[in-house]
Design an enzyme around this catalytic site. Structure first.
Site, PDB file in Angstrom:
ATOM      1  N   PRO A 189      10.363   7.818  -1.618  1.00 34.50           N
ATOM      2  CA  PRO A 189      10.641   6.602  -0.827  1.00 34.50           C
ATOM      3  C   PRO A 189       9.942   5.351  -1.346  1.00 34.50           C
ATOM      4  CG  PRO A 189       9.298   8.173   0.428  1.00 34.50           C
ATOM      5  CD  PRO A 189       9.741   8.885  -0.813  1.00 34.50           C
ATOM      6  N   ASP A 193       0.882  -1.178   0.000  1.00 31.98           N
ATOM      7  CA  ASP A 193       0.000   0.000   0.000  1.00 31.98           C
ATOM      8  C   ASP A 193       0.915   1.223   0.000  1.00 31.98           C
ATOM      9  OD1 ASP A 193      -1.915   1.905   0.394  1.00 31.98           O
ATOM     10  OD2 ASP A 193      -2.412   1.311   2.433  1.00 31.98           O
ATOM     11  N   SER A 194       1.507   1.480  -1.151  1.00 32.06           N
ATOM     12  CA  SER A 194       2.620   2.431  -1.214  1.00 32.06           C
ATOM     13  C   SER A 194       2.240   3.715  -1.941  1.00 32.06           C
ATOM     14  CB  SER A 194       3.796   1.790  -1.952  1.00 32.06           C
ATOM     15  OG  SER A 194       3.462   1.626  -3.313  1.00 32.06           O
ATOM     16  N   ASP A 216       3.483   6.333  -5.090  1.00 28.48           N
ATOM     17  CA  ASP A 216       3.859   6.023  -6.476  1.00 28.48           C
ATOM     18  C   ASP A 216       5.359   5.754  -6.582  1.00 28.48           C
ATOM     19  OD1 ASP A 216       1.347   6.117  -7.629  1.00 28.48           O
ATOM     20  OD2 ASP A 216       1.389   8.293  -7.826  1.00 28.48           O
TER      21      ASP A 216
END
Ligand code: SAM
Length: 287
Positions: free
Chosen positions: A167, A160-161, A163
């Protein structure tokens, strides 16, 4: 610069196109060590969270994204007990994952402690108590380092990052996907947010070819998230069991009936349908 009520927040994700939100109140704004964080209120979408000027979620439509990244793999797996969420510092994914009684342990690996802290304070409706659930463990670490070194094995990893810049960039690399495959139990699944194919189409072939060597089944499914503008959002799918994507509607419906969760987007019918890709998305898959 502090955004005033009555001014417009303009998202700077693309050089050639913008969406804007009318701000009615700025709730929080800070320049963190890792990322600039802001939360403001808007008339239609509710509270909006931005990191480095890019929309992460709105309280109005976050349910679409969180439900589809949690419930599709959890019902497909059928008996997942251990889940790792990489990113997800707002707690929305944790909230959805913990709705499943089969889940005994959920590890949230978030790089930025400040996101967790201020989301607890300023967006408590998103996590809805999930940070304090006894099944939750919060680890403040870079997901790439955690996945390379953890001795734990998971049934499901949800990436669940942000784009693939800043980081979050490392979470789209081949070596990270390889480490994810090794951190799965037999039959485990990895899902992730894979961008909006109409505008970020290169993410589809990149993800596909970087995962293919390490998983039995690699593919994508789609969801319509209003604030991730540009048409369907692609959600990446990689599993060590090739049968999951082909499970019948009846199997998924039976699992849902046996352990239902309250949803506003996900349904057992939508589950299978979400794997039907528009032709322009299918055409981006290289082989
Ligand atoms: N859940 C959201 C939604 O509804 O779209 C948005 C994504 S969530 C806020 C993305 C999180 O990923 C951020 O909190 C960010 O700090 C985290 N993140 C970015 N890179 C990371 C990394 N390398 N390891 C762990 N977490 C990372």
């Amino acid at each position: 610069m502090l955004k005033e009520a009555g001014t417009w927040f303009k998202e700077g994700l693309y050089d050639y196109w913008q969406q804007s939100f009318l701000i009615t109140k700025t709730v929080f704004q800070s320049s963190g060590d890792l990322q600039d964080i802001a939360v403001f209120e808007t008339p239609w979408f509710g509270r909006v969270l931005t990191l480095d000027g890019v929309i992460q979620l709105t309280t109005g439509d976050e349910f679409v994204y969180h439900e589809m990244l949690a419930h599709v793999p959890l019902y497909a797996h059928g008996k997942a007990e251990s889940v790792c969420i990489v990113g997800g510092g707002d707690g929305g994914m944790l909230r959805e994952v913990l709705k499943h009684p089969s889940v005994k342990r959920a590890v949230l690996v978030e790089i930025d402690a400040q996101v967790v802290e201020f989301c607890r304070t300023h967006l408590p409706m998103v996590s809805n108590g999930a940070f304090d659930d006894p099944r939750t463990e919060i680890v403040i670490a870079d997901g790439i380092h955690y996945m390379r070194t953890t001795p734990e094995r998971f049934d499901l990893i949800v990436i669940d990052s942000t784009d693939p810049s800043g980081p979050g960039e490392v979470l789209f690399t081949e070596s990270f996907y390889k480490d994810c495959a090794q951190a799965l139990k037999p039959g485990g699944i990895v899902v992730n947010q894979n961008g909006v194919p109409f505008l970020q189409g290169q993410e589809i072939p990149d993800t596909y070819s970087r995962r293919k060597p390490y998983f039995t089944d690699v593919g994508f499914y789609v969801a319509a998230v209003p604030t991730y503008v540009g048409g369907f959002m692609a959600l990446g799918w990689a599993s060590l069991d090739a049968s999951y994507r082909r499970l019948s509607r009846d199997v998924i419906a039976a699992r849902y009936s046996a352990a239902p969760v309250a949803t506003r987007y996900y349904t057992p019918d939508l589950h299978g349908a979400s794997f039907c890709l528009p032709a322009y998305v299918q055409a981006l898959i290289p082989y």
